[in-house]
Design an enzyme around this catalytic site. Sequence first.
Site, short mmCIF file in Angstrom:
data_model
loop_
_atom_site.label_atom_id
_atom_site.label_comp_id
_atom_site.label_asym_id
_atom_site.label_seq_id
_atom_site.Cartn_x
_atom_site.Cartn_y
_atom_site.Cartn_z
N ARG A 1 -10.91 -4.46 0.00
CA ARG A 1 -11.29 -3.12 0.43
C ARG A 1 -12.80 -3.09 0.63
O ARG A 1 -13.56 -3.67 -0.17
CB ARG A 1 -10.87 -2.07 -0.60
CG ARG A 1 -9.37 -1.80 -0.62
CD ARG A 1 -8.91 -1.11 0.65
NE ARG A 1 -7.49 -0.79 0.65
CZ ARG A 1 -6.54 -1.53 1.19
NH1 ARG A 1 -6.88 -2.69 1.75
NH2 ARG A 1 -5.28 -1.15 1.18
N GLU B 1 -15.99 2.09 7.41
CA GLU B 1 -15.02 1.42 8.27
C GLU B 1 -14.40 2.41 9.24
O GLU B 1 -13.81 3.39 8.79
CB GLU B 1 -13.92 0.77 7.43
CG GLU B 1 -12.95 -0.06 8.25
CD GLU B 1 -11.92 -0.77 7.40
OE1 GLU B 1 -10.72 -0.55 7.64
OE2 GLU B 1 -12.31 -1.54 6.49
N HIS C 1 -10.29 -5.33 10.30
CA HIS C 1 -9.22 -5.00 9.36
C HIS C 1 -7.86 -5.43 9.92
O HIS C 1 -6.93 -4.63 10.03
CB HIS C 1 -9.22 -3.50 9.03
CG HIS C 1 -8.54 -3.19 7.72
ND1 HIS C 1 -8.91 -2.13 6.92
CD2 HIS C 1 -7.52 -3.80 7.06
CE1 HIS C 1 -8.15 -2.09 5.84
NE2 HIS C 1 -7.30 -3.10 5.91
#
Length: 304
Positions: A222, A248, A267
Amino acid sequence: MGSRALVQWEQNQRNAPEGVAADLYPGTPRAGLEGVAFYQVPYTPSTQGADDRLDLIARMPDLEVVQLLSAGYEHVLPLLPDHVTLCNGRGLHDASTAEHALALILAAQRDLPRWARAQREHRWGPVPLRSLADARVVVVGYGSIGKAVEARLLPFETEVVRVASRARPEEGVHGAGELHDLLPGADVVVLTTPLTEATRGLIGARELALLRDDALVVNVGRGPVLDTRALLAERGRIRAALDVTDPEPPPVDHPLWEAPGVFLTPHVAGGSAAFYPRARAFMDDQLARWGAGEPLRNVVREGR
């Protein structure tokens, strides 16, 4: 009480398991949510764009089970009524994420971004490169994904150091409290840990300062586990290969895009072709268990 399931599976139009009343839906349903007892939250590779699907939870008065296909679940807990059971997708992303972590490490160690630029510019200029062989790799977050990363690293003649939230000496796993002692000897640090209050900012200015020059930090866990400001403050002394970032995605003018020694992917680690058939098989089994009143897999919070 509810009697049906609401499940999204866009890549496979097979019916639900026998004996289970399930609606297979595309997109985000807007009506007809009464009677839904089992809700599988649509899978997205990141949390971006998923908020409206999570907001549906509050509109399901008969809800009993929420099923995620992601391993991370901390963002869902505040939205759940106490009586709702939460299950996650632990194990579904292990192979995909571990493959991507290995790819990021190899790309960074063998300087593949440099050669991609050189090819575009028609330049031929070989230089000595780093190696993965004989590197000491500290895997922070030694759960199922961490184990999958280790399994792929060992054939490359690496030394893997295992770190989890608490020590498990019988498995050779160090506790997070030992991290400061382990970082100075690391060539590569791989972050696979979920985001919790304990792991937010786990790798910050102090931890990065402990790393040797030219060490590599890889994050497939994360984004907020790694302090972005602290990484940027190192000004290229520490390299990074990041599939997750904080923020993000980074804004178009964010310094991460141009930071020396930083390689970004958007991601995508967990959502490879290997994930989808495994997830579908898992959902078939989970729905069959639910329909038969059998214990569910991957329960991370029991409703009460």
